[in-house]
Enzyme design. Structure first.
Site, short mmCIF file in Angstrom:
data_model
loop_
_atom_site.label_atom_id
_atom_site.label_comp_id
_atom_site.label_asym_id
_atom_site.label_seq_id
_atom_site.Cartn_x
_atom_site.Cartn_y
_atom_site.Cartn_z
N HIS A 149 36.65 36.81 31.81
CA HIS A 149 37.41 36.47 33.02
C HIS A 149 38.34 37.63 33.43
O HIS A 149 38.34 38.06 34.58
CB HIS A 149 38.23 35.20 32.72
CG HIS A 149 39.13 34.73 33.81
ND1 HIS A 149 38.81 33.67 34.63
CD2 HIS A 149 40.35 35.14 34.23
CE1 HIS A 149 39.79 33.46 35.49
NE2 HIS A 149 40.75 34.34 35.27
N GLU A 150 39.09 38.16 32.48
CA GLU A 150 40.02 39.25 32.81
C GLU A 150 39.26 40.52 33.20
O GLU A 150 39.66 41.24 34.11
CB GLU A 150 40.98 39.53 31.65
CG GLU A 150 41.90 38.36 31.28
CD GLU A 150 42.75 37.84 32.44
OE1 GLU A 150 43.05 38.60 33.38
OE2 GLU A 150 43.11 36.64 32.39
N HIS A 153 38.34 40.24 36.74
CA HIS A 153 39.45 40.59 37.64
C HIS A 153 39.50 42.11 37.82
O HIS A 153 39.66 42.60 38.93
CB HIS A 153 40.80 40.14 37.06
CG HIS A 153 41.12 38.69 37.27
ND1 HIS A 153 40.87 38.04 38.46
CD2 HIS A 153 41.70 37.77 36.45
CE1 HIS A 153 41.27 36.78 38.35
NE2 HIS A 153 41.77 36.58 37.15
N HIS A 159 40.13 34.37 41.95
CA HIS A 159 39.66 33.13 41.32
C HIS A 159 38.78 32.34 42.28
O HIS A 159 39.03 32.31 43.48
CB HIS A 159 40.86 32.25 40.93
CG HIS A 159 41.66 32.82 39.81
ND1 HIS A 159 43.02 32.96 39.88
CD2 HIS A 159 41.28 33.27 38.59
CE1 HIS A 159 43.45 33.49 38.74
NE2 HIS A 159 42.41 33.69 37.94
N TYR A 210 39.35 27.87 37.38
CA TYR A 210 40.21 27.21 36.39
C TYR A 210 39.74 25.80 36.11
O TYR A 210 39.03 25.19 36.91
CB TYR A 210 41.64 27.15 36.91
CG TYR A 210 42.44 28.40 36.67
CD1 TYR A 210 41.91 29.47 35.94
CD2 TYR A 210 43.74 28.50 37.14
CE1 TYR A 210 42.67 30.60 35.72
CE2 TYR A 210 44.49 29.63 36.91
CZ TYR A 210 43.95 30.68 36.20
OH TYR A 210 44.70 31.80 35.97
ZN LIG Z 1 42.44 34.85 36.32
#
Ligand SMILES: [Zn+2]
Length: 271
Positions: A149-150, A153, A159, A210
């Site tokens: 996930h990071e 980014h 997101h 999320y």
């Molecule tokens: Zn995030």
């Protein structure tokens, strides 16, 4: 108007046949830690950092891309072997399915510095062209899906649940959000950001989505409620599973075909 379920994605080996596999190999979900430590030049929105003066510039701009899809990185010294391996496995997974390459920094000016000594999991979004840019994986961040996930980014993505069209697909239950954390549910455009969805369907199963309990207050009620599939006017969405209510499951923290496709569309002219 058929239901858009993506089944099998990559035959990682000719011997493997997936009947309902929709994920690439990642681990379990973990909601990112919120950090409120704003630096002089940066604005942090949950686990994403933006250069304040560029927030309005928008990341659909190609100047936030990594040249050639190559992301130079340097790792903080002393990272334990087990974590080092997990980090490399996450990089390998992204490399395996996209044109992105993580390369050890040599003379490159811009690079991600992967640290682990601060609290929280966070990253800049895209290449910010200011030399070293931090991607921190503190305690609690060492889960495979969180690392992926990071890293995504840092490639340039926001997101999934902040997409400007998300209200068609999910309901944010603000009454259940911990006080002071409401900003984590802003739309990209409310943050002054321009992200392209590359006309990809809403991806409930995205590694960038999320979970339903993100930033929930002490009553432990869900903050993100996916709409029932039967209520959607368009069934052109990606999801991996439905709950008993017929709502797509979210917060899976697994790299999906949809995530991979978005990365390759973002970088198609760059690598
Ligand atoms: Zn995030």
């Amino acid at each position: 108007m058929g239901i858009f379920i993506y089944v099998v994605i990559f035959n990682l080996s000719p011997l493997l046949v997936f009947s309902s596999a929709r994920f690439l190999n990642t681990d379990e979900a973990n909601t990112s830690v919120d950090e409120n430590e704003d630096g002089e030049f940066f604005t942090r929105v949950d686990d994403m950092i933006f250069l304040s003066r560029r927030v309005k510039a928008g990341l659909s701009s190609t100047r936030f891309r990594w040249f050639g899809g190559m992301i130079p990185y340097k790792i903080q010294r002393g990272l334990p072997e087990e974590m080092y391996e997990m980090l490399h496995d996450a990089m390998d997974l992204i490399e395996e399915h996209t044109c992105i390459e993580f390369i050890e920094k040599t003379a490159e000016k811009n690079y991600i510095y992967i640290s682990y000594s601060e609290e929280g999991c966070f990253s800049h979004v895209g290449m910010v062209n200011r030399g070293r840019q931090k991607l921190n994986l503190g305690r609690g961040c060492w889960k495979f899906g969180t690392i992926v996930h990071e890293l995504i980014h840092s490639i340039g993505f926001s997101h999934e649940h902040q997409r400007n069209d998300r209200d068609t697909y999910i309901t944010i239950a603000y009454e259940n959000v911990e006080e002071g954390k409401e900003h984590n549910f802003k739309l990209d455009r409310e943050m002054g950001l321009e992200f392209s969805t590359y006309e990809m369907p809403y991806n409930y199963a995205s590694v960038m989505h999320y979970g339903s309990m993100a930033f929930s207050d002490e009553d432990d009620e869900p903050t993100i409620i996916p709409k029932k599939l039967s209520e959607l006017s368009s069934k052109h969405v990606y999801y991996s599973a439905l709950d008993d209510d017929g709502r797509p499951v979210i917060g899976l923290r697994k790299l999906t075909w949809g995530d991979v496709r978005m990365i390759n569309l973002m970088y198609k002219d760059h690598c």
